[in-house]
Motif scaffolding. Sequence first.
Motif, mmCIF file in Angstrom:
data_model
loop_
_atom_site.group_PDB
_atom_site.id
_atom_site.type_symbol
_atom_site.label_atom_id
_atom_site.label_comp_id
_atom_site.label_asym_id
_atom_site.label_seq_id
_atom_site.Cartn_x
_atom_site.Cartn_y
_atom_site.Cartn_z
ATOM 1 N N LEU A 1 -78.792 -2.848 45.265
ATOM 2 C CA LEU A 1 -78.692 -2.834 46.728
ATOM 3 C C LEU A 1 -79.773 -3.690 47.377
ATOM 4 C CD1 LEU A 1 -77.011 -1.648 49.057
ATOM 5 C CD2 LEU A 1 -78.723 0.185 49.223
ATOM 6 N N GLU A 2 -80.998 -3.679 46.836
ATOM 7 C CA GLU A 2 -82.064 -4.436 47.466
ATOM 8 C C GLU A 2 -81.867 -5.941 47.291
ATOM 9 O OE1 GLU A 2 -85.656 -2.914 45.650
ATOM 10 O OE2 GLU A 2 -85.748 -4.594 44.268
ATOM 11 N N SER A 3 -80.997 -6.363 46.384
ATOM 12 C CA SER A 3 -80.607 -7.771 46.286
ATOM 13 C C SER A 3 -79.345 -8.060 47.079
ATOM 14 C CB SER A 3 -80.383 -8.162 44.817
ATOM 15 O OG SER A 3 -81.579 -8.111 44.080
ATOM 16 N N LEU A 4 -78.494 -7.043 47.203
ATOM 17 C CA LEU A 4 -77.226 -7.234 47.891
ATOM 18 C C LEU A 4 -77.402 -7.335 49.401
ATOM 19 C CD1 LEU A 4 -74.141 -7.404 47.729
ATOM 20 C CD2 LEU A 4 -74.069 -4.892 47.731
ATOM 21 N N VAL A 5 -78.267 -6.512 49.984
ATOM 22 C CA VAL A 5 -78.438 -6.524 51.440
ATOM 23 C C VAL A 5 -78.886 -7.900 51.947
ATOM 24 C CG1 VAL A 5 -79.776 -5.602 53.359
ATOM 25 C CG2 VAL A 5 -78.781 -4.044 51.684
ATOM 26 N N ALA B 1 -71.753 -11.515 45.812
ATOM 27 C CA ALA B 1 -71.885 -10.734 44.585
ATOM 28 C C ALA B 1 -72.700 -11.489 43.543
ATOM 29 C CB ALA B 1 -70.501 -10.389 44.041
ATOM 30 N N ALA B 2 -72.434 -12.781 43.369
ATOM 31 C CA ALA B 2 -73.178 -13.564 42.382
ATOM 32 C C ALA B 2 -74.646 -13.668 42.758
ATOM 33 C CB ALA B 2 -72.561 -14.953 42.248
ATOM 34 N N GLU B 3 -74.927 -13.903 44.044
ATOM 35 C CA GLU B 3 -76.317 -14.016 44.482
ATOM 36 C C GLU B 3 -77.085 -12.723 44.199
ATOM 37 O OE1 GLU B 3 -78.229 -16.535 46.343
ATOM 38 O OE2 GLU B 3 -76.754 -17.725 45.252
ATOM 39 N N ALA B 4 -76.455 -11.583 44.400
ATOM 40 C CA ALA B 4 -77.122 -10.303 44.139
ATOM 41 C C ALA B 4 -77.322 -10.077 42.645
ATOM 42 C CB ALA B 4 -76.311 -9.159 44.741
ATOM 43 N N LEU B 5 -76.293 -10.319 41.847
ATOM 44 C CA LEU B 5 -76.358 -10.017 40.419
ATOM 45 C C LEU B 5 -77.249 -10.984 39.653
ATOM 46 C CD1 LEU B 5 -72.633 -9.041 39.819
ATOM 47 C CD2 LEU B 5 -74.610 -7.516 39.957
ATOM 48 N N GLN B 6 -77.445 -12.194 40.170
ATOM 49 C CA GLN B 6 -78.410 -13.093 39.540
ATOM 50 C C GLN B 6 -79.781 -12.452 39.488
ATOM 51 O OE1 GLN B 6 -78.175 -16.589 41.953
ATOM 52 N NE2 GLN B 6 -76.138 -17.153 41.231
ATOM 53 N N ARG B 7 -80.106 -11.673 40.508
ATOM 54 C CA ARG B 7 -81.428 -11.060 40.609
ATOM 55 C C ARG B 7 -81.467 -9.664 39.977
ATOM 56 N NH1 ARG B 7 -80.172 -14.500 44.547
ATOM 57 N NH2 ARG B 7 -81.816 -15.766 45.524
ATOM 58 N N SER B 8 -80.485 -8.845 40.262
ATOM 59 C CA SER B 8 -80.514 -7.471 39.749
ATOM 60 C C SER B 8 -80.199 -7.408 38.264
ATOM 61 C CB SER B 8 -79.516 -6.600 40.521
ATOM 62 O OG SER B 8 -78.184 -7.048 40.320
ATOM 63 N N ASN B 9 -79.301 -8.252 37.787
ATOM 64 C CA ASN B 9 -78.856 -8.196 36.396
ATOM 65 C C ASN B 9 -79.408 -9.323 35.530
ATOM 66 O OD1 ASN B 9 -77.254 -6.332 37.766
ATOM 67 N ND2 ASN B 9 -75.505 -6.628 36.418
ATOM 68 N N ASP C 1 -78.207 -12.186 34.987
ATOM 69 C CA ASP C 1 -77.141 -12.754 34.163
ATOM 70 C C ASP C 1 -77.181 -14.282 34.201
ATOM 71 O OD1 ASP C 1 -74.420 -13.677 33.274
ATOM 72 O OD2 ASP C 1 -74.165 -11.519 33.061
ATOM 73 N N PRO C 2 -77.302 -14.939 33.058
ATOM 74 C CA PRO C 2 -77.422 -16.400 33.037
ATOM 75 C C PRO C 2 -76.132 -17.128 33.381
ATOM 76 C CG PRO C 2 -77.289 -15.567 30.798
ATOM 77 C CD PRO C 2 -77.398 -14.360 31.698
ATOM 78 N N ASP C 3 -75.013 -16.389 33.483
ATOM 79 C CA ASP C 3 -73.746 -17.057 33.785
ATOM 80 C C ASP C 3 -73.248 -16.772 35.192
ATOM 81 O OD1 ASP C 3 -71.773 -18.839 32.624
ATOM 82 O OD2 ASP C 3 -70.347 -17.179 32.706
ATOM 83 N N ALA C 4 -74.035 -16.057 35.997
ATOM 84 C CA ALA C 4 -73.594 -15.667 37.345
ATOM 85 C C ALA C 4 -73.741 -16.845 38.310
ATOM 86 C CB ALA C 4 -74.383 -14.467 37.837
ATOM 87 N N VAL C 5 -72.938 -17.858 38.117
ATOM 88 C CA VAL C 5 -73.010 -19.047 38.956
ATOM 89 C C VAL C 5 -72.456 -18.742 40.348
ATOM 90 C CG1 VAL C 5 -70.768 -19.934 38.160
ATOM 91 C CG2 VAL C 5 -72.463 -21.513 39.093
ATOM 92 N N THR C 6 -73.089 -19.296 41.357
ATOM 93 C CA THR C 6 -72.697 -19.053 42.741
ATOM 94 C C THR C 6 -71.589 -20.001 43.163
ATOM 95 O OG1 THR C 6 -74.937 -18.354 43.294
ATOM 96 C CG2 THR C 6 -73.513 -18.958 45.126
ATOM 97 N N VAL C 7 -70.474 -19.448 43.643
ATOM 98 C CA VAL C 7 -69.411 -20.260 44.240
ATOM 99 C C VAL C 7 -69.332 -19.913 45.721
ATOM 100 C CG1 VAL C 7 -68.081 -20.490 42.111
ATOM 101 C CG2 VAL C 7 -67.641 -18.561 43.629
ATOM 102 N N GLY C 8 -68.875 -20.874 46.518
ATOM 103 C CA GLY C 8 -68.783 -20.661 47.950
ATOM 104 C C GLY C 8 -70.039 -21.059 48.693
ATOM 105 N N ASP C 9 -70.980 -21.683 47.987
ATOM 106 C CA ASP C 9 -72.222 -22.101 48.629
ATOM 107 C C ASP C 9 -72.029 -23.464 49.287
ATOM 108 O OD1 ASP C 9 -75.280 -21.321 48.643
ATOM 109 O OD2 ASP C 9 -75.192 -23.481 48.306
#
Length: 300
Positions: free
Chosen positions: A115-119, A220-228, A230-238
């Motif tokens: 949540l602290e990455s998602l907000v 979702a990708a922006e949050a999970l890059q930090r919380s999880n 994950d090396p494959d959580a590439v950001t789309v829609g940027d």
Amino acid sequence: MHLTRTWTPPGAYDLPGSLAVLARGPYDPTFQVHAGSVWRTTRLRSGPATLRLTPAASRVRAEAWGAGAQEVLDGLPALLGEGDAPEEFVPRHRVVAESHRRHPGLRLTRTGRVLESLVPAILEQKITSIEAYRSWRHLVRKFGEPAPGPHPSLHVVPEPRTWVRIPSWEWHRANVDSKRSDAIVRAAGRSSRMEEAAAMALPAALARLQAIPGVGPWTAAEALQRSNGDPDAVTVGDLHLPRTVGYALTGERNTDDAGMLALLEPYRGQRHRAARLLTLTGLHPPRRRPRRQPGDITRL
């Protein structure tokens, strides 16, 4: 409570570079770099905590304050990237190989707190970074709490129930429109479900976050890059990342998401790491239009 611990990285390690993605602007009340130390606050199941990280020879010295001090130190190796495996990364392009060589100590952090990455990721939707950073700073300082420990200006993020109870006029004062505030309230109201995503594989975690109306693939990708981490959580829609990747790898200035994903396909499993290394090259397409000016709904 004041506790200490040390962590020894398995090789070269860049503390500020690895944790820089956790900062939401230069005046983030939850993250500061001062006199060679990285300061960070967080809210854990056991309570709020302040963490001070200082490089010391070949180790990192950690100090923690607050009710969550023990828990934050227990998560220290994951936060600093011990679970990351940068040695598995194989550069496929010259420019990626050079960036990889120049940043041997870069590791992907894993906060374990969704949540602290998602907000803040929701706050950054479709606006300038400057606007989002101001909103984040205002909300954390007003509705969070002063951080435990000796740092005088740090704050801890609000509790989930506090995010839910922020009145509409306070969102307006923070320059946050109803679409973004509604998404934050929905996510905070399901905070337990959100936090479960920290232990999920990437596809399931992305699906869990995107089940919240107002949370799309980018957020979702922006949050999970930090919380999880994950090396494959590439950001789309940027707005900028596809152009940066395309320009760095091909010299083309108008690459879209599909083109970026095609270029990053050789790095599947490590696409986020490859994209991050490319952003560190400083290779960006030259601007053809003036920088977008920050908006302000507080005057409406």
